[in-house]
Design a protein around this motif. Structure first.
Motif, mmCIF file in Angstrom:
data_model
loop_
_atom_site.group_PDB
_atom_site.id
_atom_site.type_symbol
_atom_site.label_atom_id
_atom_site.label_comp_id
_atom_site.label_asym_id
_atom_site.label_seq_id
_atom_site.Cartn_x
_atom_site.Cartn_y
_atom_site.Cartn_z
ATOM 1 N N TYR A 9 -17.656 54.882 89.043
ATOM 2 C CA TYR A 9 -16.842 53.558 88.681
ATOM 3 C C TYR A 9 -15.442 53.769 88.538
ATOM 4 O O TYR A 9 -14.642 52.877 89.266
ATOM 5 C CB TYR A 9 -17.746 52.456 87.870
ATOM 6 C CG TYR A 9 -16.870 51.423 87.470
ATOM 7 C CD1 TYR A 9 -16.817 50.380 88.460
ATOM 8 C CD2 TYR A 9 -15.945 51.397 86.403
ATOM 9 C CE1 TYR A 9 -16.157 49.231 88.141
ATOM 10 C CE2 TYR A 9 -15.398 50.354 86.181
ATOM 11 C CZ TYR A 9 -15.239 49.275 87.134
ATOM 12 O OH TYR A 9 -14.375 48.278 86.580
ATOM 13 N N ALA A 13 -12.548 52.405 91.131
ATOM 14 C CA ALA A 13 -11.697 51.248 90.388
ATOM 15 C C ALA A 13 -10.220 51.748 90.871
ATOM 16 O O ALA A 13 -9.602 50.880 91.236
ATOM 17 C CB ALA A 13 -11.920 51.154 89.025
ATOM 18 N N TYR A 54 -16.676 50.590 95.979
ATOM 19 C CA TYR A 54 -16.469 50.130 94.823
ATOM 20 C C TYR A 54 -17.442 49.064 94.277
ATOM 21 O O TYR A 54 -17.972 48.975 92.942
ATOM 22 C CB TYR A 54 -15.075 49.577 94.760
ATOM 23 C CG TYR A 54 -14.951 48.860 93.433
ATOM 24 C CD1 TYR A 54 -14.561 49.273 92.282
ATOM 25 C CD2 TYR A 54 -14.874 47.374 93.508
ATOM 26 C CE1 TYR A 54 -14.425 48.476 91.025
ATOM 27 C CE2 TYR A 54 -14.720 46.557 92.447
ATOM 28 C CZ TYR A 54 -14.503 47.039 91.055
ATOM 29 O OH TYR A 54 -14.255 46.745 90.013
ATOM 30 N N ALA A 58 -19.675 49.580 91.134
ATOM 31 C CA ALA A 58 -19.780 48.640 89.891
ATOM 32 C C ALA A 58 -21.081 47.883 89.798
ATOM 33 O O ALA A 58 -21.255 47.561 88.547
ATOM 34 C CB ALA A 58 -18.411 47.523 90.267
ATOM 35 N N VAL A 75 -16.420 41.719 87.004
ATOM 36 C CA VAL A 75 -15.955 43.100 87.354
ATOM 37 C C VAL A 75 -15.864 43.143 88.928
ATOM 38 O O VAL A 75 -15.064 43.768 89.257
ATOM 39 C CB VAL A 75 -16.919 44.081 86.762
ATOM 40 C CG1 VAL A 75 -16.691 45.633 87.224
ATOM 41 C CG2 VAL A 75 -16.711 43.959 85.331
ATOM 42 N N LEU A 76 -17.006 42.683 89.666
ATOM 43 C CA LEU A 76 -16.828 42.769 91.161
ATOM 44 C C LEU A 76 -15.757 41.883 91.632
ATOM 45 O O LEU A 76 -14.926 42.500 92.638
ATOM 46 C CB LEU A 76 -18.089 42.209 91.732
ATOM 47 C CG LEU A 76 -19.624 42.735 91.338
ATOM 48 C CD1 LEU A 76 -20.573 42.092 91.826
ATOM 49 C CD2 LEU A 76 -19.383 44.431 91.887
ATOM 50 N N GLU A 89 -10.976 48.248 84.331
ATOM 51 C CA GLU A 89 -11.468 49.386 84.227
ATOM 52 C C GLU A 89 -11.382 49.706 82.939
ATOM 53 O O GLU A 89 -12.395 50.284 82.575
ATOM 54 C CB GLU A 89 -10.884 50.408 85.588
ATOM 55 C CG GLU A 89 -11.339 51.771 85.471
ATOM 56 C CD GLU A 89 -10.869 52.545 84.456
ATOM 57 O OE1 GLU A 89 -11.570 53.573 83.757
ATOM 58 O OE2 GLU A 89 -9.549 52.243 84.041
ATOM 59 N N VAL A 92 -13.778 47.966 80.635
ATOM 60 C CA VAL A 92 -15.426 48.299 81.047
ATOM 61 C C VAL A 92 -15.507 49.599 80.453
ATOM 62 O O VAL A 92 -16.436 49.728 79.894
ATOM 63 C CB VAL A 92 -15.536 48.238 82.527
ATOM 64 C CG1 VAL A 92 -16.756 49.031 82.985
ATOM 65 C CG2 VAL A 92 -15.412 47.017 82.965
#
Length: 110
Positions: A9, A13, A54, A58, A75-76, A89, A92
């Motif tokens: 991820y 990102a 991505y 994610a 996040v998406l 990122e 997260v």
């Protein structure tokens, strides 16, 4: 959950965020200066493919981390906002790191 899920991820990102900045630059040149129409086409197609990858990574991370839907959606969507993916990122990664510490097996000391 394996740490490779977070690593995939994070890599996507960064790559997607950089490609989005390159695409924005190409769009400025295309519409602002009438230059680089062919480059814009190529960059936009590459960015589109990378963005789909991505989204898959994610979503995979979000489902394994058991995020609520609003967090997963944020996040998406952050991959569509220039510079937002860099900040999201990092957040997260900080949120998911403790999940790996809990899952790591205890090592017996001799």
């Amino acid at each position: 959950m394996k740490k490779s899920v977070l690593t995939r991820y994070r890599a996507m990102a960064y790559v997607t965020a950089v490609m989005l900045l390159v695409l924005c630059t190409c769009m400025i040149f295309k519409y602002g200066f009438d230059k680089g129409e062919d480059a814009t086409l190529v960059v936009s197609q590459i960015h589109g493919v990378l963005f789909i990858i991505y989204l898959v990574f994610a979503f995979d991370l979000g489902s394994k981390a058991k995020w609520p839907f609003p967090k997963l959606l944020w996040v998406l969507v952050s991959g569509t906002i220039p510079l937002a993916a860099f900040f999201v990122e990092r957040k997260v990664a900080r949120d998911v790191e403790p999940l790996f510490a809990d899952a790591a097996p205890a090592v017996a000391k001799a």
